[in-house]
Design an enzyme around this catalytic site. Structure first.
Site, short mmCIF file in Angstrom:
data_model
loop_
_atom_site.label_atom_id
_atom_site.label_comp_id
_atom_site.label_asym_id
_atom_site.label_seq_id
_atom_site.Cartn_x
_atom_site.Cartn_y
_atom_site.Cartn_z
CG ASP A 1 45.68 39.08 38.82
OD1 ASP A 1 45.58 40.30 39.00
OD2 ASP A 1 44.76 38.39 38.34
CG LEU B 1 37.51 36.99 43.88
CD1 LEU B 1 36.82 36.27 45.02
CD2 LEU B 1 37.60 38.49 44.20
#
Ligand code: PMV
Length: 375
Positions: free
Chosen positions: A201, A142
């Protein structure tokens, strides 16, 4: 003087791993954050302290010791983002006793090297206390490391003498040039942690929203399509750096087959972005578009399995959600970590509750998160 910065985690909707090889990925921020508080200490106190609240670890380095370890560099202090050489990473290891990490968290030592590099490069050797806390599960796909690097870079730049970010108003982070600088430094931190990150990311964590990312170039996707995802954490730890390296090794063994699969993943990402971008707020095709996205997720997962990044725990989740006729795919590096399940609007709360109960009976952890908020 004290400053606090926070940055969100992310989910990759399509295209992880392929994005490392120059293909498109589609990613979105989620409303789970990592926060970094940085308090400059008075000159008399000659230490730089780092407190990692979520793994219960504290570090304290006398400034003189850090200077000694980095003496071969002169001062790393720099007003433009610079990469940390492998040799310097090895020197920084002398400052971090890896034995102090719990076995399962040993990979996190590189997060401390990233801290030391970003800190000394941006703030020099000013004594300070830095406290990190996060709502994101670590190493679960995540984007916890990217959120850490982004929040850390933002806090450091906010107190840097040379950069002078305007932190007088809450909205400073929306000034593009400043966010770009934060993003570039965060990418340097990510390189220390992951070796060869694509940059997706840190970009989605810095800029937020839903983005399309290819070869270092980010495009914001303005979408009116409501997306509901169930996120299931397998709780199986994994190492992004090793998984990325394994995919590259498989690609060098089977260049043609792997290139075809990576290109197929890119086609899936491109279709994902076309569907969510062209969806109008009052679109009557919502369920048709949801069905298309579900198929794309199934195909993407099949390809991720084929490039070698699935895991028994991920397959268990896929089989369970398939019984509910719901499509799922891993998100992030795979090998464990988290799985996304698309929850189309026609699926009732009662059905979702039953699915969650079943998944949690295997020991997995399910949650939902808001998708596409600010960076
Ligand atoms: O699992 P995470 O959050 O580290 O995501 C990694 C995403 C990859 O595409 C596998 C690597 C990258 O740098 O893009």
């Amino acid at each position: 003087m004290e400053v606090t910065a926070r940055a969100p985690g992310k989910i990759i909707l399509a295209g992880e791993h392929a994005v490392v090889h120059g293909c498109t990925a589609v990613a979105s921020s989620i409303d789970l954050y990592t926060s970094v508080s940085l308090r400059l200490r008075s000159e008399g106190e000659d230490t730089i302290k780092l407190q990692l609240n979520d793994i219960g670890l504290d570090f304290s380095w006398p400034v003189g010791r850090i200077k000694e370890v980095l003496s071969h560099l002169g001062s790393p202090f720099s007003s433009t983002p610079t990469s940390c050489s492998l040799e310097t990473v090895k020197s920084l290891a002398a400052l971090v006793d890896e034995k102090s990490f719990p076995d399962s968290k040993i990979g996190l030592a590189s997060g401390v090297y990233a801290f030391l590099w970003l800190y000394t490069s941006i703030l020099g050797f000013k004594p300070a206390t830095v406290v990190v806390s996060s709502e994101l599960p670590v190493g679960a796909g995540l984007g916890s490391s990217a959120a850490y690097c982004v929040a850390l870079s933002a806090a450091l730049l906010a107190l840097s003498d040379s950069v002078k970010l305007d932190v007088s108003q809450k909205g400073w982070f929306t000034f593009k040039a400043e966010a770009e600088l934060v993003n570039k430094w965060a990418f340097e931190g990510e390189k220390i942690i992951h070796g060869r990150p694509s940059g997706v990311d840190n970009s989605v964590s810095t800029f937020g929203n839903v983005i399309k990312f290819k070869s270092g170039v980010m495009t914001r996707i303005d979408s009116n399509m409501p997306l509901r995802m169930l996120i299931t954490n397998t709780k199986v730890g994994r190492d992004t750096k090793a998984l990325v390296a394994n995919v590259s090794a498989r690609k060098s063994r089977h260049p043609d087959a792997m290139s075809s699969m990576l290109n197929a993943i890119e086609a899936i990402s491109d279709e994902w972005s076309t569907i969510i971008q062209s969806h109008a707020a009052d679109d009557l095709c919502l369920s048709a578009n949801e069905a298309k996205l579900a198929e794309l997720m199934e195909m993407n997962q099949g390809l991720l399995f084929s490039i070698g990044v699935s895991h028994a725990s991920i397959e268990t989740i896929l089989q369970t959600t398939m019984e509910y006729k719901l499509a799922s795919k891993l998100t992030g590096a795979g090998g464990g970590g988290c799985v996304l399940t698309l929850l189309p609007t026609h699926v009732s709360g009662a059905v979702i509750d039953k699915l969650v109960e079943e998944l949690e009976s295997f020991g997995f952890q399910c949650f939902t998160a808001g998708i596409g908020g600010n960076g």
